[in-house]
Structure formats: C-alpha cells, structure tokens
Design a protein around this motif. Structure first.
Motif, short mmCIF file in Angstrom:
data_model
loop_
_atom_site.label_atom_id
_atom_site.label_comp_id
_atom_site.label_asym_id
_atom_site.label_seq_id
_atom_site.Cartn_x
_atom_site.Cartn_y
_atom_site.Cartn_z
N SER A 58 28.96 44.46 40.85
CA SER A 58 29.63 45.08 39.70
C SER A 58 31.11 44.68 39.75
O SER A 58 31.76 44.80 40.79
CB SER A 58 29.53 46.61 39.78
N SER A 60 33.97 45.94 39.29
CA SER A 60 34.54 47.28 39.16
C SER A 60 36.02 47.30 38.78
O SER A 60 36.49 48.26 38.19
CB SER A 60 34.32 48.08 40.46
N ARG A 64 33.66 45.75 34.48
CA ARG A 64 32.78 46.83 34.92
C ARG A 64 31.30 46.56 34.63
O ARG A 64 30.49 47.47 34.63
CB ARG A 64 33.21 48.17 34.32
N TRP A 66 27.51 44.81 35.51
CA TRP A 66 26.67 44.42 36.64
C TRP A 66 26.06 43.06 36.36
O TRP A 66 25.74 42.73 35.21
CB TRP A 66 25.54 45.44 36.82
#
Length: 80
Positions: A58, A60, A64, A66
């Motif tokens: 991911s 992050s 954001r 996957w």
C-alpha cells in the motif's frame, strides 16, 4: 533501501509504503465453519520462499492504493 514502483505515482522509496503480505490469498469460502485454529492458520501462516514472491503493498504516504508486485526475496529485485 528498496525503490518500489507505484503504478500510479512512479518509483518511490520503501519508507512511503506499507507491506501487506502475500498476494493472492483467497478469503475462506465458508468463514463461519472455520475453527479458531483454521482462522489462525488463515490469518498468520504464509509462504516464505527463497526467490520470486508475489506481495501486496500500500502506498500509504502517497496515493494510498493497494497493488501487487513480484519481488525476489534474495536480491530484493522487483520483477513486475
């Protein structure tokens, strides 16, 4: 340091990502029928091969999202 190619943001430093584990692990068809031991195995037991391995990541600290990559666990080379 690993340079991970995000499909949406391009190559980024691994510190921007969160490792999600082995890719392609199917959710149990009948989860209500699983024992505690079966749930534990589903949640925590994964392959740990030497060589190419499909993983989930991911982004992050970026988009954001996957995505999956194939990484060689010996050389850390990202194959796809």
């Amino acid at each position: 340091m690993l340079l991970i190619p995000c499909p949406w943001c391009g190559d980024r430093d691994e510190t921007e990502f969160h490792y999600g584990g082995q890719a392609g692990v199917p959710y149990p068809e009948r989860p209500a029928d699983l024992s505690d031991e079966d749930w534990g195995r589903y949640l925590f037991v994964r392959d740990n091969p030497k060589g190419r391995f499909e993983e989930r990541w991911s982004h992050s600290a970026g988009c954001r999202r996957w995505f999956s990559i194939v990484r060689d666990t010996v050389s850390n080379e990202i194959v796809r």
